[in-house]
Design an enzyme around this catalytic site. Structure first.
Site, PDB file in Angstrom:
ATOM      1  N   PRO A  85       0.784  -1.232   0.000  1.00  0.00           N
ATOM      2  CG  PRO A  85      -0.111  -1.115   2.137  1.00  0.00           C
ATOM      3  CD  PRO A  85       0.537  -2.065   1.187  1.00  0.00           C
ATOM      4  CG  ASN A  86      -0.285   4.291   1.348  1.00  0.00           C
ATOM      5  OD1 ASN A  86      -1.264   4.818   0.827  1.00  0.00           O
ATOM      6  ND2 ASN A  86      -0.336   3.720   2.538  1.00  0.00           N
TER       7      ASN A  86
ATOM      8  NE  ARG B 248       3.846   6.789   1.710  1.00  0.00           N
ATOM      9  CZ  ARG B 248       4.100   5.548   2.111  1.00  0.00           C
ATOM     10  NH1 ARG B 248       4.620   4.662   1.273  1.00  0.00           N
ATOM     11  NH2 ARG B 248       3.852   5.181   3.342  1.00  0.00           N
TER      12      ARG B 248
ATOM     13  CE1 TYR C 160       8.781   5.278   3.222  1.00  0.00           C
ATOM     14  CE2 TYR C 160       7.156   7.038   3.074  1.00  0.00           C
ATOM     15  CZ  TYR C 160       7.658   5.923   3.717  1.00  0.00           C
ATOM     16  OH  TYR C 160       7.054   5.450   4.850  1.00  0.00           O
TER      17      TYR C 160
ATOM     18  CG  ASN D  55       8.480  -1.624   0.145  1.00  0.00           C
ATOM     19  OD1 ASN D  55       7.981  -1.844   1.244  1.00  0.00           O
ATOM     20  ND2 ASN D  55       9.006  -0.446  -0.174  1.00  0.00           N
TER      21      ASN D  55
ATOM     22  CB  ALA E  55       1.753   0.043   6.489  1.00  0.00           C
TER      23      ALA E  55
ATOM     24  CG  HIS F   2       5.383  -2.246  10.068  1.00  0.00           C
ATOM     25  ND1 HIS F   2       6.746  -2.461  10.110  1.00  0.00           N
ATOM     26  CD2 HIS F   2       5.200  -1.183   9.236  1.00  0.00           C
ATOM     27  CE1 HIS F   2       7.349  -1.557   9.354  1.00  0.00           C
ATOM     28  NE2 HIS F   2       6.440  -0.771   8.798  1.00  0.00           N
TER      29      HIS F   2
ATOM     30  CG  ASP G 217       0.000 -17.455   7.883  1.00  0.00           C
ATOM     31  OD1 ASP G 217       1.083 -17.518   8.496  1.00  0.00           O
ATOM     32  OD2 ASP G 217      -1.104 -17.454   8.449  1.00  0.00           O
TER      33      ASP G 217
ATOM     34  CD  GLU H 217      10.295  -7.357   5.114  1.00  0.00           C
ATOM     35  OE1 GLU H 217      10.397  -8.523   5.570  1.00  0.00           O
ATOM     36  OE2 GLU H 217       9.830  -6.407   5.769  1.00  0.00           O
TER      37      GLU H 217
ATOM     38  CG  HIS I 261      11.177  -2.009   4.433  1.00  0.00           C
ATOM     39  ND1 HIS I 261       9.814  -1.860   4.439  1.00  0.00           N
ATOM     40  CD2 HIS I 261      11.427  -3.245   4.939  1.00  0.00           C
ATOM     41  CE1 HIS I 261       9.259  -2.952   4.928  1.00  0.00           C
ATOM     42  NE2 HIS I 261      10.212  -3.821   5.238  1.00  0.00           N
TER      43      HIS I 261
ATOM     44  CB  SER J 265      12.397   4.632   5.160  1.00  0.00           C
ATOM     45  OG  SER J 265      11.421   3.697   5.610  1.00  0.00           O
TER      46      SER J 265
ATOM     47  NE  ARG K 145      10.095   6.196   8.668  1.00  0.00           N
ATOM     48  CZ  ARG K 145       9.109   5.973   7.784  1.00  0.00           C
ATOM     49  NH1 ARG K 145       9.222   4.987   6.915  1.00  0.00           N
ATOM     50  NH2 ARG K 145       8.021   6.726   7.789  1.00  0.00           N
TER      51      ARG K 145
ATOM     52  NE  ARG L 118       6.915   4.367  10.054  1.00  0.00           N
ATOM     53  CZ  ARG L 118       5.835   4.489   9.270  1.00  0.00           C
ATOM     54  NH1 ARG L 118       5.549   3.545   8.393  1.00  0.00           N
ATOM     55  NH2 ARG L 118       5.049   5.536   9.355  1.00  0.00           N
TER      56      ARG L 118
HETATM   57  C1  DQA Z   1       8.208   1.295   3.785  1.00  0.00           C
HETATM   58  C2  DQA Z   1       8.286   1.435   5.317  1.00  0.00           C
HETATM   59  C3  DQA Z   1       6.933   1.202   5.961  1.00  0.00           C
HETATM   60  O1  DQA Z   1       7.025   1.386   7.359  1.00  0.00           O
HETATM   61  C4  DQA Z   1       5.904   2.156   5.415  1.00  0.00           C
HETATM   62  O2  DQA Z   1       4.637   1.867   5.969  1.00  0.00           O
HETATM   63  C5  DQA Z   1       5.864   2.186   3.938  1.00  0.00           C
HETATM   64  C6  DQA Z   1       7.124   2.160   3.204  1.00  0.00           C
HETATM   65  C7  DQA Z   1       9.546   1.656   3.109  1.00  0.00           C
HETATM   66  O3  DQA Z   1       9.734   1.268   1.957  1.00  0.00           O
HETATM   67  O4  DQA Z   1      10.379   2.339   3.705  1.00  0.00           O
HETATM   68  O5  DQA Z   1       4.806   2.290   3.341  1.00  0.00           O
HETATM   69  O6  DQA Z   1       7.928  -0.066   3.474  1.00  0.00           O
END
Ligand code: DQA
Length: 148
Positions: A10-11, A18, A23, A74, A77, A80, A87, A98, A100, A102, A107, A111
């Site tokens: 998401p996002n 953003r 990011y 990635n 959120a 977390h 699963d 995995e 990220h 950031s 943070r 997170r």
């Molecule tokens: C993220 C870190 C997550 O905590 C956050 O919710 C994101 C982006 C990152 O790529 O740094 O949406 O996955």
């Protein structure tokens, strides 16, 4: 030819726009273009999937067992708290890195907990868009080594 699923949670479709201070300014499409190019240069095929919905991400992980050799994810959120995604990764058993953008450990405390990480081969965080790049390189190198 290795087939890789690049999955964004998401996002992440808003990357570039953003919170650029956190990011980065490289856009979502640009990251995918760069990743596809790197995959191609290494003789691999990369398919991209992004969703803001947990169920759609679970469906895509399940579907990957029919075609992919590995996953770069990635989870946003969901990293977390999505036991459902964890699963799904456990079930399909595809090697998964995995990533990220950031450094989640530097943070907010919420997170720091990464529920998918224990079922991933490794985690790369804090290197901006290059977290994806190094994640892909690591996955391709591992797959190539396994094939020997
Ligand atoms: C993220 C870190 C997550 O905590 C956050 O919710 C994101 C982006 C990152 O790529 O740094 O949406 O996955």
């Amino acid at each position: 030819m290795f087939k890789i699923l690049l999955m964004h949670g998401p996002n992440l479709n808003l990357l570039g726009w953003r919170e650029p201070g956190i990011y980065g300014t490289v856009g979502f499409d640009e990251i995918n273009t760069r990743m596809k190019k790197v995959a191609e240069e290494n003789g691999a095929e990369l398919r991209v999937f992004q969703s803001n919905s947990e169920g759609a991400l679970v469906d895509a992980i399940q579907d990957a067992r029919n075609w992919a050799d590995g996953i770069v994810i990635n989870p946003g959120a969901y990293a977390h708290y999505s036991i459902a995604m964890r699963d799904a990764l456990s079930a399909v058993k595809l090697p998964t890195i995995e990533v990220h953008l950031s450094n989640v450990h530097a943070r907010d405390e919420f997170r720091h907990k990464l529920v998918l990480s224990p079922v991933c081969v490794g985690v790369i965080a804090g290197l901006g868009w290059r977290s994806y790049l190094y994640g892909l390189h690591a996955l391709l190198a591992m797959l190539a080594e396994q094939k020997k």
